[in-house]
Design an enzyme around this catalytic site. Structure first.
Site, PDB file in Angstrom:
ATOM      1  N   SER A 142      -7.582 -75.138 -52.751  1.00 16.05           N
ATOM      2  CA  SER A 142      -8.196 -75.640 -53.983  1.00 16.05           C
ATOM      3  C   SER A 142      -7.952 -74.616 -55.071  1.00 16.05           C
ATOM      4  O   SER A 142      -7.676 -73.440 -54.788  1.00 16.05           O
ATOM      5  CB  SER A 142      -9.707 -75.829 -53.776  1.00 16.05           C
ATOM      6  OG  SER A 142     -10.387 -76.005 -55.007  1.00 16.05           O
ATOM      7  N   TYR A 156     -17.885 -73.188 -50.629  1.00 10.18           N
ATOM      8  CA  TYR A 156     -16.601 -73.855 -50.811  1.00 10.18           C
ATOM      9  C   TYR A 156     -15.533 -72.858 -51.236  1.00 10.18           C
ATOM     10  O   TYR A 156     -14.429 -72.811 -50.667  1.00 10.18           O
ATOM     11  CB  TYR A 156     -16.751 -74.960 -51.854  1.00 10.18           C
ATOM     12  CG  TYR A 156     -15.515 -75.801 -52.068  1.00 10.18           C
ATOM     13  CD1 TYR A 156     -15.175 -76.808 -51.170  1.00 10.18           C
ATOM     14  CD2 TYR A 156     -14.690 -75.604 -53.173  1.00 10.18           C
ATOM     15  CE1 TYR A 156     -14.048 -77.588 -51.372  1.00 10.18           C
ATOM     16  CE2 TYR A 156     -13.569 -76.375 -53.381  1.00 10.18           C
ATOM     17  CZ  TYR A 156     -13.248 -77.365 -52.477  1.00 10.18           C
ATOM     18  OH  TYR A 156     -12.128 -78.134 -52.683  1.00 10.18           O
ATOM     19  N   LYS A 160     -12.090 -71.729 -49.164  1.00  6.17           N
ATOM     20  CA  LYS A 160     -10.750 -71.967 -49.689  1.00  6.17           C
ATOM     21  C   LYS A 160      -9.973 -70.670 -49.892  1.00  6.17           C
ATOM     22  O   LYS A 160      -8.741 -70.639 -49.745  1.00  6.17           O
ATOM     23  CB  LYS A 160     -10.834 -72.778 -50.981  1.00  6.17           C
ATOM     24  CG  LYS A 160     -11.395 -74.188 -50.785  1.00  6.17           C
ATOM     25  CD  LYS A 160     -10.591 -74.995 -49.768  1.00  6.17           C
ATOM     26  CE  LYS A 160     -11.085 -76.422 -49.644  1.00  6.17           C
ATOM     27  NZ  LYS A 160     -10.264 -77.235 -48.713  1.00  6.17           N
TER      28      LYS A 160
END
Length: 283
Positions: A142, A156, A160
Site C-alpha cells: 500500500s 495497517y 504494509k
C-alpha cells in the site's frame, strides 16, 4: 515470465476489489485462475461470475492467516490445474483506533492477515515455482508502506511496511541467485475496494473502535474512494505489465508514493517532522 496464456494464477482476497480485478485480467490473458477468500458467499458468487463465459476458475475458501489453509490452497490448485505460475498474495484487512486504544487482538488480526498471510503465501508457493522453473509472486502492500501518519491506521501501516521489506529482500535474494522466479510489490493508492469495510470480517473478540477520529477517517476514505478512487481494472493492467516485464515496484499513484519517500528523506536530512497524511483524493 513472458507468456501467461495457459498458465495458472492464484489470487488471495479474490472475491472483491483488486483481487477480483486481477482474476478478471488473468482470465483475459487466457490463464486458469484459483481465487481464495475468507467470505464463502462472496467467493461462490465471484467464481460464478468469473466463470460465466467458460473461463476455468476455481474457488477455495482460505484464511490466509493460517499456514495450513494456504498449504491446502496450494494442494487444491495443483489438484485442479496441475501447476501454478503466478501467485498474488493480495488478501488484506484494516482495523485501528487512536494508538493507546488499539487492543492487542486488533494488532494480531491485522498483522496475521496482512503480513503473515503474505509470508505463508511466499513460503508455500515459492518452492513450487522454483521447481517448475518459472513463476512470479505479487505481494500487495500500500502507499501506507511509504506514507505513514494517517490517524488510527497504525496496525495497517506496520503490516504494509513489513510486506514491503519481505518482498524487497526476497526479490534481491532471488535475483542474486539467478532464480527463475520474479517478485513484484503492488503499491496501491486510493483504489475502489471494500477496504474501508474490512472490519466486516473481523474474528470474534475483535471489536471495532467507535472513537470519533476513527469514524471520521473511515468516512473520509469512503468519500475519497467514491469520488477519486482508481478503478481496480487499471491496477490489474499494471500488475500484468509488471509480471511480463519483471518489474518490482507497481505504483498505482507514483506521485503520492514517491512524494512520501522524498518527504521522508527531507525529514531525515533536516530533522523537520513529517506532516500528517490524508488519503489521496481527500479534501
Amino acid at each position: 515470465m513472458k507468456e501467461l496464456r495457459g498458465r495458472v494464477a492464484v489470487v488471495t482476497g479474490g472475491a472483491s476489489g483488486i483481487g477480483y480485478a486481477l482474476a478478471q485480467r488473468f482470465i483475459a490473458e487466457g490463464m486458469k485462475v484459483v481465487i481464495a477468500d475468507i467470505e464463502e458467499k462472496a467467493l461462490d458468487e465471484a467464481v460464478a461470475s468469473l466463470g460465466a463465459d467458460g473461463a476455468q476458475v476455481h474457488g477455495v475458501r482460505t484464511d490466509v492467516s493460517r499456514a495450513e489453509d494456504v498449504e491446502a490452497l496450494a494442494r487444491a490448485t495443483l489438484d485442479r490445474f496441475g501447476g501454478v505460475h503466478v501467485v498474488c498474495n493480495n488478501a488484506g484487512v484494516e482495523s485501528g483506533a487512536p494508538f493507546l486504544d488499539i487492543p492487542l487482538n486488533t494488532w494480531e488480526w491485522v498483522l496475521k492477515v496482512n503480513f503473515w498471510g503474505v509470508l505463508h503465501g511466499c513460503r508455500t508457493f515459492l518452492p513450487l515455482l522454483k521447481e517448475q522453473g518459472e513463476g512470479h509472486i505479487v505481494n500487495t502492500a500500500s502507499t501506507a508502506a511509504f506514507a505513514t501518519g494517517l490517524p488510527t491506521f497504525a496496525p495497517y501501516s506496520v503490516s504494509k511496511f513489513a510486506v514491503h521489506a519481505l518482498s524487497e529482500n526476497l526479490d534481491i535474494e532471488l535475483r542474486t541467485a539467478g532464480e527463475p522466479v520474479g517478485v513484484s510489490l503492488l503499491v496501491p493508492g486510493m483504489t475502489k475496494s471494500r477496504m474501508a469495510d474490512a472490519e466486516r470480517n473481523r474474528p470474534e473478540g475483535v471489536t471495532p473502535s467507535e472513537a470519533p477520529e476513527r469514524r471520521a477517517v473511515l468516512d473520509m476514505i469512503r468519500s475519497a474512494m467514491k469520488n477519486n478512487g482508481l478503478d481496480p481494472s487499471v491496477t490489474a493492467d499494471q500488475v500484468v505489465d509488471a509480471i511480463l516485464n519483471d518489474r518490482f515496484f507497481v505504483l498505482t499513484h507514483p506521485e503520492e508514493t514517491i512524494g512520501a519517500v522524498k518527504a521522508r528523506l527531507h525529514s531525515m536530512e533536516t530533522g523537520e517532522p513529517s506532516a500528517v497524511r490524508k488519503p489521496s483524493g481527500a479534501q
